[in-house]
Motif scaffolding. Sequence first.
Motif, short mmCIF file in Angstrom:
data_model
loop_
_atom_site.label_atom_id
_atom_site.label_comp_id
_atom_site.label_asym_id
_atom_site.label_seq_id
_atom_site.Cartn_x
_atom_site.Cartn_y
_atom_site.Cartn_z
N GLU A 143 -81.41 104.00 23.32
CA GLU A 143 -80.32 104.57 24.10
C GLU A 143 -79.73 103.52 25.04
O GLU A 143 -80.44 102.92 25.84
CB GLU A 143 -80.82 105.76 24.91
CG GLU A 143 -79.72 106.46 25.68
CD GLU A 143 -80.20 107.64 26.51
OE1 GLU A 143 -79.42 108.13 27.35
OE2 GLU A 143 -81.35 108.07 26.31
N MET A 179 -76.24 103.24 27.53
CA MET A 179 -75.01 103.82 28.11
C MET A 179 -74.63 105.15 27.45
O MET A 179 -73.48 105.39 27.10
CB MET A 179 -73.86 102.82 28.01
CG MET A 179 -74.04 101.60 28.88
SD MET A 179 -74.10 102.00 30.64
CE MET A 179 -72.42 102.48 30.94
N GLY A 180 -75.63 106.02 27.27
CA GLY A 180 -75.37 107.36 26.77
C GLY A 180 -75.24 107.47 25.27
O GLY A 180 -75.02 108.56 24.75
N ARG A 181 -75.40 106.36 24.56
CA ARG A 181 -75.27 106.38 23.10
C ARG A 181 -76.56 105.86 22.47
O ARG A 181 -77.17 104.92 22.99
CB ARG A 181 -74.09 105.52 22.66
CG ARG A 181 -73.89 105.44 21.16
CD ARG A 181 -72.70 104.56 20.82
NE ARG A 181 -72.76 104.09 19.45
CZ ARG A 181 -71.98 103.17 18.93
NH1 ARG A 181 -71.07 102.58 19.69
NH2 ARG A 181 -72.10 102.80 17.67
N MET A 223 -79.33 107.43 33.19
CA MET A 223 -79.96 108.34 32.23
C MET A 223 -80.66 107.59 31.10
O MET A 223 -81.66 108.07 30.55
CB MET A 223 -78.91 109.29 31.65
CG MET A 223 -78.40 110.33 32.62
SD MET A 223 -79.72 111.33 33.37
CE MET A 223 -80.43 112.09 31.93
N THR A 224 -80.16 106.43 30.76
CA THR A 224 -80.81 105.59 29.75
C THR A 224 -82.26 105.33 30.12
O THR A 224 -83.14 105.26 29.27
CB THR A 224 -80.05 104.24 29.63
OG1 THR A 224 -78.75 104.51 29.10
CG2 THR A 224 -80.76 103.28 28.72
N LEU A 255 -77.60 114.67 33.10
CA LEU A 255 -76.18 114.40 33.27
C LEU A 255 -75.46 115.71 32.98
O LEU A 255 -75.58 116.25 31.87
CB LEU A 255 -75.74 113.30 32.30
CG LEU A 255 -74.31 112.76 32.46
CD1 LEU A 255 -74.11 112.14 33.83
CD2 LEU A 255 -74.02 111.73 31.37
N LYS A 302 -74.61 107.20 33.16
CA LYS A 302 -75.17 107.01 31.81
C LYS A 302 -76.22 105.90 31.83
O LYS A 302 -77.24 105.99 31.13
CB LYS A 302 -74.05 106.67 30.82
CG LYS A 302 -73.15 107.84 30.49
CD LYS A 302 -72.02 107.40 29.56
CE LYS A 302 -71.11 108.57 29.22
NZ LYS A 302 -69.97 108.13 28.37
N TYR A 303 -75.97 104.87 32.60
CA TYR A 303 -76.93 103.76 32.73
C TYR A 303 -78.23 104.29 33.33
O TYR A 303 -79.33 103.93 32.88
CB TYR A 303 -76.31 102.68 33.63
CG TYR A 303 -77.16 101.45 33.85
CD1 TYR A 303 -77.37 100.54 32.81
CD2 TYR A 303 -77.73 101.19 35.09
CE1 TYR A 303 -78.14 99.40 33.02
CE2 TYR A 303 -78.50 100.05 35.30
CZ TYR A 303 -78.70 99.16 34.26
OH TYR A 303 -79.46 98.03 34.46
N GLU A 312 -85.00 100.88 28.68
CA GLU A 312 -84.21 101.88 27.97
C GLU A 312 -85.12 102.83 27.18
O GLU A 312 -86.23 102.46 26.78
CB GLU A 312 -83.22 101.23 26.99
CG GLU A 312 -82.13 100.41 27.66
CD GLU A 312 -82.43 98.94 27.78
OE1 GLU A 312 -81.59 98.20 28.32
OE2 GLU A 312 -83.52 98.53 27.33
#
Length: 719
Positions: free
Chosen positions: A686, A688-690, A5-6, A17, A2-3, A642
Amino acid sequence: MKYQMTRTHWHVTQQYLIKPEKVQELFPLLNMDKVLAGLYTPGDGHIDPYSLTMALAAGARMYGAQIYNPAPVTGLSQTSEGKWDVQTPHGTIRANRIVNTAGFWARELGNMIGFEHPTIPVHHQYVVTATVPEVKALKKELAVIRDLEGSYYLRQERDGLLFGPYEKMEKMVLQDSWVRDGVPPGFGKELFESDLDRIMEHVEMAMEMVPVLKTADIINIVSGPITYTPDLLPMVGPHQGAHNYWTAIGFGYGVIHAGGIGKFLSDWIRNGEPPYDLIECDPNRYGKWTNVPFMCAKARESYGFNNVVGYPKEERFAGRPTCRTSGVYELLKDKASMGFHAGWEQPHWFYKPGDETGYKPSFRRTNWFGPVGRECRLVMEKVGVIDLTPFGKFIVKGRDSHKLLDRLFANTMPKVGHTNISHMLTPAGRVYAEVTITQLSPGEFLLITGSGSELHDLRWIETEAADGGYDVDISNVTEDMGVLGIAGPNSRKVLQKLTDEDMSDAGFKFLHCKSITLAGIPVRAIRISYTGELGWELYIDQKNMATVYQAMMEAGKDEGIDNFGTYAMSSLRLEKGFRGWGAEMNCDTNPLEAGLDYFIKLNKPADFIGKAALQEIKSKGLKRKLSYISVDTDDIDPEGNETVWHNSKVVGNTTSGAYSYSSQQSLAFAYLPLELCSVGQKVEVELMGRKYPAMVIQEPIVLTEPTRTRLQKKAKSKA
């Protein structure tokens, strides 16, 4: 993942992901009991390196290149006009410039002209199996997999499998004899003796993940050399210390970088500037401090880090400290969590009783979060001291010094005893460097740059001086001069106790420089602080640094003096809206979109580098702008790179971020399209995926001390 993908979402390269079902579709031979998710890069693959090399050579010949092979270089000498004579068995070749792309032999080639390039061969093994029935039965080729937990990569090789592990540092093998004695004469396609026992732990983990390996026959174990640098990244670009000498060396993954690096270097050579920012691969990030023991220790560490999880604010400790320690290192080393900056040890944050000490990596706020807040309050309310010795420091003097610097920098040059912030631009008008300039005496200038930019900036200055025929003397005094920063409302009181110099606001003005005596020690003091608070930078001979530090700590007891580190400084500079080089500005950005207009003097008479390009950029108008944003987070803060979203679309990226302890919120700088730059504009960041809610706010959120002082004086005069 997730890191990762950010950061990926705002880049061109596709990456996704994916869920276990998709992982199984791409690699149906996996033991899915162990799979939670996958990171999929559709554009990745594999290629035969020999065939690719021959194809590139054929293409080069088509466009007129001449390739001599074999052609060992037996000598290098530079002509008076900066060209190179390259001696080979085919004769001497006169070259405008040379590019060291010699792989294992790069270090030997560098030695010919006095360089000790920090490259070292590492034994890397991979295993090839015979035909595996389950592989042969597949309808399409398997995806290449990289297992971080098992520390190996694995792919299909014809009807079998090929996998290569990366052993832990205590098991891996360096070919350090090549560093000492050189590559054996005639070495070419030879291999080392394989050692299956050394990689057996990883073989077993691969068998657990890909069960068909358990019954597969191994037909070959290949052990060959790959070249490593201390941090695993290659050294690409022009090298400081030798005019027209370039490198493209230290590639741990070999020919796969050929296309990208070839274009990057050729564009730079043709256009006089890099096509995009790649400072993490700058050869000048290393220096004379990069000795053989350090290189070996780091190569061992980096090899083991090939397939592991990487963290924000990551520190790696092998080979530290180097010979680069400041005059206060021994006093501070047991009190702080140290960071590594261009060979220097510098405190990130300091311990107090009750703190959880040591380096505790995490993707979220960790043990440094509370102590950094304490240090920010110290600087805002009392007085703090920070070791800033890693700054790069140069003295430029001589008949043409003013003329040279006027050509290099977009700002006007400061008067004697004055300081300013100035920027070197590329011909295309992008920001090559940010430098603090002080004119110490007529024609003598002190230039201060960031630790990671020391030789990167020095090379640019030296090249312009040589190409332009300027009569100047340029000296690098980085290691001779220690630097202590003192900041906070009580900083003036502390210094005044130690000197007869008038340290009052009227006696020592903002952005002024004076030679003073502190506790009997000669010090060059500049009234400036990257915290944005009242403060000074004190430039001291390294051998006297500890004396001045201890005197300040003793004199400041009643004022509540204490130490602070670079994490607190980063938070404080962000609150004040200060831009940072390498984040808000670099070779991918121009100074107008970065909000640096104040420092760019387009109307100054000198034709500074990038002036014409900047005038054109200004006339055409900007498409994006650096914005100051507040992010509504929980236990995580932005740090830069990010992805920024708006209406489910990627619209930009953050450049740096931190928690503001003064305003109790997360802050970040971000590049956004002009239509989304207005104060009050809502976006999402974004992490950690959020996607966290964010909003463009008026900068800065905390006024600098000089601004507050000026406003207070103005209010008093009106009253």
